[in-house]
Structures are given as C-alpha cells and as structure tokens.
Design a protein around this motif. Structure first.
Motif: not given
Length: 246
Positions: A173, A178-179, A181-183, A185-186, A189, A206, A209-210
C-alpha cells in the motif's frame, strides 16, 4: 501452509530477527504491523531467499517442505510470491517478456507445459483490465517510467498472472492514492482462495479496511509481540505502538 518457528536471522554481525514464530494456514490472510526497524522487511527477504541474510537458528516450512533449504527460484516454483516494498526497474526487459519467462520457468520446474502465446495474452488482457493497466504500458521495460502507484498495480498484476499459493506482500500500500489503493486491494481480494494464503506487511490500517485479515500481528525488535483479530489494527491506529510493542 507456512510455519515459522523461533527464527533468528542477521545481516553481517547485526541480528535482526530474534526468535520469530508465526503460523499461517491455507485460506488465511495475516497482517504484520510494527514500527520502523522492527524487522518486517527482513522477514520477507529471508522467506524469499535474498542473499546477504543469514539464518542462525529456527526453521521455516512451506507445505511441509524446508523452505530455507530451497533456492529462491525453487521457492517461487513451489508457490511463494514476494511483492516488494520498492519495486525495481529493469530497463530493456519488457513487462510481458519478463512475466512470460517467469511463468514458463516455474512451469518447467513443476513439470508443466509452457503457456502458449495466445493463452498468455488472453490472461494478460483480463488481468490488466481489472487493474486498470494499459497493454502498451506493459510493453515497456519492467516498471520503467511507472509512478509509485503503477508499480504496485503492476505487482498486483504479476500476482494475478503467476497465481502463487502464498503471497508475501511487503508494504504493497506504500505510495498509493485512494483509487490505486482500492484497485490493488481488489486484486488481493480476488487472489484469496481456500488453498492460498496471504501475509501482508503494512504500517497503515487503511489497507486492512479493504482487505480484512483473519489475524493481525505486531512485530517489534525482531519478533511477534502481540497477535489478535482485526480490532488489534484499529487499536494500533488509535494508540500507536507504545505499550503494545513494549
């Protein structure tokens, strides 16, 4: 899947890991947090087999095999993947060539046939689309000209392509907005399955959280000093390491 028992390791005359013990079962995601200098990156390098790190005591088994007796390429073929804190640039070697060569080298060690060019590119397009990576970007030298976030997305891309059994992600990370990190994290997952496991090294709540971990560990002075569920990360965020890592 991964069993670390009383692991001691040093660089030169400096001992960094001082009796670390950790168990990660198939299907689990564990997170390691801790202050700078705790030995988190050293742990990742020792597990991956990086030169310069000497194990002086303890054992590490991966799927029942002695991990420390294996060469780095053998560890990779057995299913161990290391995501670097600071991914390196390799000018002159394209991302696609690098990745296909790595995939086929691992397949050869496992006695599997090479992946065809058509099948390789089909997988490349699918993974790149999920992570928002342009195919033209992947034709460049490995990480050359990539931003920090693009380098981390590229590592998530490599993770999806190589499909290892155990992902060791060292501050994946770091440097992400923010964007991104979300990508990323996906991507992590999507990697989760009952026959795989993940060990995340991170400084920040943070990411968790994802990617909800099964266990959170606090590392200090070369060993695990506290373990708990996801709430432990929230406590660290609120209170810091003082007291917990004492």
């Amino acid at each position: 899947m991964l069993s670390i028992q009383n692991l001691h390791a040093r660089i030169g005359d400096t001992e960094i890991l001082k009796g670390l013990t950790l168990e990660v079962k198939p299907g689990e995601v564990h997170a390691i947090m801790g202050p700078n200098g705790a030995g988190k990156s050293t742990l990742s390098y020792v597990l991956a087999g990086r030169e310069g790190y000497e194990v002086t005591e303890g054992s590490v088994t991966f799927d029942g095999q002695d991990l420390l007796a294996m060469e780095p390429h053998e560890r990779a073929a057995a299913g161990l993947f290391l995501g670097f804190q600071y991914p390196v640039e390799i000018p002159g070697v394209s991302n696609l060539l690098f990745l296909r060569t790595a995939m086929n080298a691992q397949r050869k060690l496992r006695g599997e046939p090479e992946i065809s060019g058509a099948d390789f590119m089909k997988r490349v397009r699918a993974e790149a689309a999920v992570l928002g990576l342009d195919i033209e970007m992947l034709k460049r030298g490995v990480n050359v000209g990539f931003s920090g976030g693009e380098k981390k997305r590229n590592e998530a891309f490599q993770l999806g392509m190589l499909e290892p059994r155990f992902a060791l992600l060292d501050e994946t990370d770091s440097g992400l907005d923010i964007d991104a990190l979300r990508i990323v994290s996906e991507g992590i997952n999507r990697f989760r399955r009952p026959d795989r496991a993940v060990l995340l090294i991170t400084h920040y709540q943070r990411l968790l959280d994802h990617v909800r971990p099964d266990r959170v560990h606090v590392m200090a002075a070369g060993r695990i000093v506290a373990s708990g569920g996801p709430d432990l990360a929230l406590r660290l965020e609120a209170e810091g390491y003082e007291g917990i890592a004492a």
